[in-house]
Design a protein around this motif. Structure first.
Motif, PDB file in Angstrom:
ATOM      1  N   THR A  95      33.334   3.831 -17.395  1.00 37.45           N
ATOM      2  CA  THR A  95      32.218   4.774 -17.269  1.00 37.45           C
ATOM      3  C   THR A  95      31.634   5.228 -18.597  1.00 37.45           C
ATOM      4  OG1 THR A  95      33.600   6.763 -17.302  1.00 37.45           O
ATOM      5  CG2 THR A  95      33.254   5.691 -15.152  1.00 37.45           C
ATOM      6  N   GLY A  96      32.392   5.067 -19.683  1.00 41.23           N
ATOM      7  CA  GLY A  96      31.947   5.561 -20.978  1.00 41.23           C
ATOM      8  C   GLY A  96      32.220   7.041 -21.174  1.00 41.23           C
ATOM      9  N   GLU A  97      32.834   7.685 -20.184  1.00 37.54           N
ATOM     10  CA  GLU A  97      33.147   9.113 -20.259  1.00 37.54           C
ATOM     11  C   GLU A  97      34.661   9.302 -20.363  1.00 37.54           C
ATOM     12  OE1 GLU A  97      31.261  11.532 -17.268  1.00 37.54           O
ATOM     13  OE2 GLU A  97      29.800   9.945 -16.913  1.00 37.54           O
ATOM     14  N   ALA A 140      31.727   3.307  -9.068  1.00 38.60           N
ATOM     15  CA  ALA A 140      32.455   3.422 -10.339  1.00 38.60           C
ATOM     16  C   ALA A 140      33.957   3.485 -10.091  1.00 38.60           C
ATOM     17  CB  ALA A 140      31.991   4.660 -11.117  1.00 38.60           C
ATOM     18  N   TRP A 141      34.369   4.180  -9.044  1.00 45.01           N
ATOM     19  CA  TRP A 141      35.794   4.274  -8.714  1.00 45.01           C
ATOM     20  C   TRP A 141      36.382   2.883  -8.444  1.00 45.01           C
ATOM     21  CZ3 TRP A 141      40.047   6.595  -9.367  1.00 45.01           C
ATOM     22  CH2 TRP A 141      41.113   6.489  -8.480  1.00 45.01           C
ATOM     23  N   ARG A 142      35.667   2.063  -7.681  1.00 45.38           N
ATOM     24  CA  ARG A 142      36.149   0.690  -7.414  1.00 45.38           C
ATOM     25  C   ARG A 142      36.235  -0.118  -8.708  1.00 45.38           C
ATOM     26  NH1 ARG A 142      33.190   1.525  -2.735  1.00 45.38           N
ATOM     27  NH2 ARG A 142      31.315   0.539  -3.525  1.00 45.38           N
ATOM     28  N   ARG A 143      35.240   0.035  -9.596  1.00 45.51           N
ATOM     29  CA  ARG A 143      35.273  -0.690 -10.867  1.00 45.51           C
ATOM     30  C   ARG A 143      36.444  -0.219 -11.735  1.00 45.51           C
ATOM     31  NH1 ARG A 143      29.894   0.336 -10.181  1.00 45.51           N
ATOM     32  NH2 ARG A 143      29.797   1.901 -11.837  1.00 45.51           N
ATOM     33  N   VAL A 144      36.721   1.086 -11.735  1.00 48.00           N
ATOM     34  CA  VAL A 144      37.855   1.623 -12.497  1.00 48.00           C
ATOM     35  C   VAL A 144      39.155   1.039 -11.957  1.00 48.00           C
ATOM     36  CG1 VAL A 144      39.231   3.710 -12.923  1.00 48.00           C
ATOM     37  CG2 VAL A 144      36.759   3.750 -13.279  1.00 48.00           C
TER      38      VAL A 144
END
Length: 135
Positions: free
Chosen positions: A41-43, A11-15
């Motif tokens: 992430t939706g959060e 998720a960090w890489r996608r962000v």
């Protein structure tokens, strides 16, 4: 590093990819990063950004552990000594085995781990992801 740890590497890489594509060549602020985290992430991660970017303090921890040989258990007590408590994931290394726990936003957290023998090494915040002081 703590945001990466909280989100997980994937998720960090996608962000980061989303953030770079969205803001390439532009001036950015922390709110832009928070929006990128939410988009991916939706959060909202309000708790994270509030405690790490909008507050002026940092956690001060008192960490103690004890081994109960008959029960085969290690108990770790983490006290937060600053005024407002922090929360988030913390990695604890017990003889090379890393356990992730969630520190609740309260004055004292108690964690129990299976430990048939007394550990030789117990390391709170294994990769030093937290900006903190331990006393």
């Amino acid at each position: 590093n703590l945001l990466r740890q909280t989100l997980g590497d994937g998720a960090w890489r996608r962000v980061l990819r989303h953030f770079a594509q969205t803001h390439a060549g532009q001036a950015v602020c922390s709110a832009d990063l928070q929006r990128a985290v939410q988009a991916v992430t939706g959060e909202t991660m309000d708790w994270f950004f509030e405690q790490w970017l909008r507050r002026a303090d940092h956690p001060v921890f008192e960490v103690a552990w004890q081994h109960d040989a008959p029960a085969g258990r290690l108990t770790m007590t983490v006290r937060q000594l600053q005024d407002a408590a922090f929360q988030g994931p913390v990695d604890i290394d017990i003889d090379g085995q890393v356990q992730r726990v969630w520190l609740q936003p309260q004055a004292e957290n108690v964690f129990r781990f299976e430990a048939p023998v007394a550990p030789r090494l117990v390391h709170f915040d294994h990769e030093s992801a937290w900006i903190k002081r331990c006393v």
